[in-house]
Each structure stands twice: as C-alpha cells, then as structure tokens.
Enzyme design. Structure first.
Site, PDB file in Angstrom:
ATOM      1  N   THR A 141      -5.879  -1.568   6.833  1.00  0.00           N
ATOM      2  CA  THR A 141      -5.747  -3.034   6.927  1.00  0.00           C
ATOM      3  C   THR A 141      -7.112  -3.378   7.207  1.00  0.00           C
ATOM      4  O   THR A 141      -7.477  -4.501   6.892  1.00  0.00           O
ATOM      5  CB  THR A 141      -5.067  -3.563   7.774  1.00  0.00           C
ATOM      6  OG1 THR A 141      -5.417  -3.080   9.200  1.00  0.00           O
ATOM      7  CG2 THR A 141      -3.386  -3.288   7.723  1.00  0.00           C
ATOM      8  N   ASP A 173      -1.326   6.560   6.200  1.00  0.00           N
ATOM      9  CA  ASP A 173      -1.442   5.242   6.792  1.00  0.00           C
ATOM     10  C   ASP A 173      -2.133   4.880   7.909  1.00  0.00           C
ATOM     11  O   ASP A 173      -2.374   5.982   8.962  1.00  0.00           O
ATOM     12  CB  ASP A 173       0.197   4.677   6.921  1.00  0.00           C
ATOM     13  CG  ASP A 173       0.208   3.111   6.870  1.00  0.00           C
ATOM     14  OD1 ASP A 173      -0.739   2.698   6.523  1.00  0.00           O
ATOM     15  OD2 ASP A 173       1.226   2.555   7.000  1.00  0.00           O
ATOM     16  N   LYS A 232       0.620  -1.161   0.287  1.00  0.00           N
ATOM     17  CA  LYS A 232      -0.214  -0.034  -0.150  1.00  0.00           C
ATOM     18  C   LYS A 232       0.925   1.220  -0.084  1.00  0.00           C
ATOM     19  O   LYS A 232       0.547   2.159  -0.817  1.00  0.00           O
ATOM     20  CB  LYS A 232      -1.017  -0.109   1.124  1.00  0.00           C
ATOM     21  CG  LYS A 232      -2.140  -1.176   1.117  1.00  0.00           C
ATOM     22  CD  LYS A 232      -3.121  -0.942   2.220  1.00  0.00           C
ATOM     23  CE  LYS A 232      -2.280  -1.538   3.668  1.00  0.00           C
ATOM     24  NZ  LYS A 232      -1.916  -3.032   3.692  1.00  0.00           N
ATOM     25  N   THR A 233       1.918   1.209   0.867  1.00  0.00           N
ATOM     26  CA  THR A 233       2.867   2.489   0.953  1.00  0.00           C
ATOM     27  C   THR A 233       3.443   2.575  -0.429  1.00  0.00           C
ATOM     28  O   THR A 233       3.703   3.665  -0.898  1.00  0.00           O
ATOM     29  CB  THR A 233       3.797   2.231   2.179  1.00  0.00           C
ATOM     30  OG1 THR A 233       2.975   2.170   3.243  1.00  0.00           O
ATOM     31  CG2 THR A 233       4.531   3.412   2.411  1.00  0.00           C
ATOM     32  N   ARG A 293       6.521  -8.419   1.824  1.00  0.00           N
ATOM     33  CA  ARG A 293       7.238  -7.897   2.855  1.00  0.00           C
ATOM     34  C   ARG A 293       7.959  -9.073   3.615  1.00  0.00           C
ATOM     35  O   ARG A 293       9.023  -9.071   3.942  1.00  0.00           O
ATOM     36  CB  ARG A 293       6.423  -7.169   3.914  1.00  0.00           C
ATOM     37  CG  ARG A 293       7.072  -6.625   5.118  1.00  0.00           C
ATOM     38  CD  ARG A 293       6.407  -6.010   5.962  1.00  0.00           C
ATOM     39  NE  ARG A 293       5.711  -4.807   5.451  1.00  0.00           N
ATOM     40  CZ  ARG A 293       4.776  -3.977   5.870  1.00  0.00           C
ATOM     41  NH1 ARG A 293       4.206  -4.336   7.219  1.00  0.00           N
ATOM     42  NH2 ARG A 293       4.324  -3.038   5.305  1.00  0.00           N
TER      43      ARG A 293
END
Length: 332
Positions: free
Chosen positions: A161, A112, A67-68, A220
C-alpha cells in the site's frame, strides 16, 4: 446428520455452506483498471510467446483495489502455481530460503505487504531475484560457512500500500511496476451487479449505482456493503433490492453521501473542531483519535484526499472548503 459406513455421525452437506468465490479468475473478467489490465495482458502474452518468465512485478495502491486478485489472475493466465505469503510472515532468513528452494520453474511467489520485510530478508531476495541463487549460512562462529543454493527461475509479485517504504535497491529490481487507482462508480456498479448475480440476489441498477457511489472507489468496500444490505433485505423479507432499502441500510450503517463512515467523520471533526480546520500533524491526530498512524495514512486519508476533502501540506493536514462544508452538514 447422516450415518456413514463406520457408524459415525457426519454432517449433511449443505450447498449454501460452500464458499462462493467472488474473485475473478481471468484477466478479461477483471472489471476496471483498463490501462493496467491492457498492459499486463500484453506482458503476459509476450512472455507466453517467448516462453520466458515474466519480469518481477510490484503492485501498489490503497487496500482493497485488487492486488491479490491480480496476482492470482497472472498465475492463472500463465498456467503456473502461485505461492502466497506476506512480509511479516518471514521471521528468519531460513524461512525465505526454504520457500525459494521449493519453487518449481516458472512459479510465482506472491508477497503481500512486502514493505514489511526485515532488512536481512530483503537483502537475501536480491540474488534470488537477479541470479536465482540464494546464500545460506551453515553453522555459527568461526566454523560458519556460506553455501550457495541454485533455485528455479520464478516471478516475484510484491504488493504494497506504500511504495515509498520499499528501499530503492528492492524497488529497482521490479521490472513491471503497476499502480492501481480508485474505481469509478460505473465500474463499481458492474462489480456489484456481477457479485449480486453470483450470490443469486436481485438488485436494480439504480440501487447498485447508489451503493457504488458510496463505496470509496474500492471493490472490497462495495462487496462488503452489498453483503450487509443483503442482510437488511433478508430480515425484511424483500425479494428485490431497490433504492429504498439501499438508502435505509446505508443510513443504518451510518454511511453518508460521500461514502464516509464514522471513523472518517471523527477524523474530519477532530481537525475542524479541535484544531480550527488545521494544519495539524498526523502524530497529533493519531494521539487525539487513539488510532495508529498507519491506519490514518493508509486507510482514512487516501480517499479523503482523492475526494478533495482533506489536504496534506508541509505544516500538516487541513480541511478544504469542500471538507468543511461536508462535515458541517447535519448527518441524515
């Protein structure tokens, strides 16, 4: 150490100390999420041709899916500045007003964990998102007055999330909702091979695929496992990472064939052994495991449910036949 003009000692610059940026910068460098990537590229190109700002965007999905990274890619493709912050960072309304008033035309504001904004901050966002204005209260008590500040047109990108925790008014103000899905092993293998190349590490494709299968569909985690496997290979003075060192490293880290770690197995064993396979409520599991409810719902459960190992019912969590079979296997 070297001596500079001022006779002060300065450390030698070591090339390896510079942080290697593993995040892709351009949208065509982003691996996976093909449908999302195609749609997003269309929206970006349309806004560039019309010379208009993008609609506000909400990115949602489990942690670690990009997302980032996508927010930074959008800023790069639009050739605008991005201002990054998070929901909990806003403690008072003035923080938001200050940030919004510092934005330039076309800038992107990335928040975020946007679901963690306080109600007061969230309500202050509404006029900013729709009319590009924000209200600021000057003074207090009977002498207080409201001053309206005009701000530059900007694009808000929110990441969360848990989309369901956003209030309906805030959710409806995002014109572009984007859901990120778990990645396939093939896409994760590409990511691992690419990042190994950036890190100047040789890894065979079968070994990369083995890591990808156990990465819980999350880039990740794939990159984290790759770095730890590199540590094992360096200690053993290996020049190439092959399947043998991958399997041995994963065994040492206690990552099993489904990509589950010790926390996942504790969760599944708790349901299996202490509650006869379920159903059991999340609050009870949180107390039994000494883990926060949010950790269970946001970190542990999504992948277990996606793999069909755990089911969420109205009565609580239960292990599926596949989950019972897996947890009953002896860990190797």
């Amino acid at each position: 150490m070297v001596e500079n003009k001022d006779n002060k000692l300065a450390p030698n610059e070591i090339q390896e100390d510079k942080k290697i940026n593993l995040r892709p910068k351009k949208i065509n460098e982003f691996i996976g999420q093909d449908t999302t990537k195609s749609n997003l590229n269309t929206f970006i190109q349309s806004s560039l041709k019309r010379k208009k700002n993008l609609d506000h965007i909400i990115l949602y999905g489990p942690p670690g899916l990009g997302k980032t990274t996508l927010a930074n890619i959008i800023a790069y493709e639009k050739n605008v500045n991005i201002h990054s912050t998070s929901g909990p960072a806003f403690t008072k309304k003035g923080d938001l007003v200050t940030l919004l008033s510092n934005l330039s035309d076309g800038d992107i504001l990335f928040i975020d964990e946007i679901h963690r904004l306080s109600p007061i901050i969230e309500e202050s966002l509404y006029p900013a998102m729709e009319d590009f204005k924000c209200d600021y209260i000057i003074g207090s008590g009977p002498s207080a007055r409201v001053m309206q500040i005009s701000i530059e047109k900007f694009t808000l990108i929110g990441a969360t999330t848990r989309l369901g925790l956003l209030s309906r008014p805030l959710r409806d103000r995002f014109g572009i909702p984007i859901q990120l899905e778990f990645y396939s092993p093939d896409n994760l293998k590409q990511i691992i091979m690419l990042n190994a190349k950036k890190l100047n590490i040789n890894i065979v494709e079968l070994a990369a695929y083995e890591v990808a299968k156990r990465s819980r569909g999350t880039p990740r985690i794939a990159i984290r496992l790759l770095k730890r496997i590199i540590d094992f290979s360096i200690v053993q003075n290996l020049k190439i990472i092959d399947t043998e060192i991958v399997l041995e490293s994963l065994r040492q880290m206690r990552i099993d064939s489904e990509g589950l770690d010790e926390m996942d197995r504790r969760y599944m064993r708790c349901i299996s052994e202490d509650y006869s396979g379920g159903p059991v409520g999340v609050e009870t599991l949180s107390a039994a495991l000494l883990e926060q409810k949010d950790i269970i719902e946001d970190v542990i459960e999504p992948y277990l449910m996606q793999r069909g190992l755990v089911q969420r019912t109205s009565r609580g969590r239960i292990l599926s036949k596949k989950g019972l079979s897996h947890i009953n296997k002896e860990y190797k």
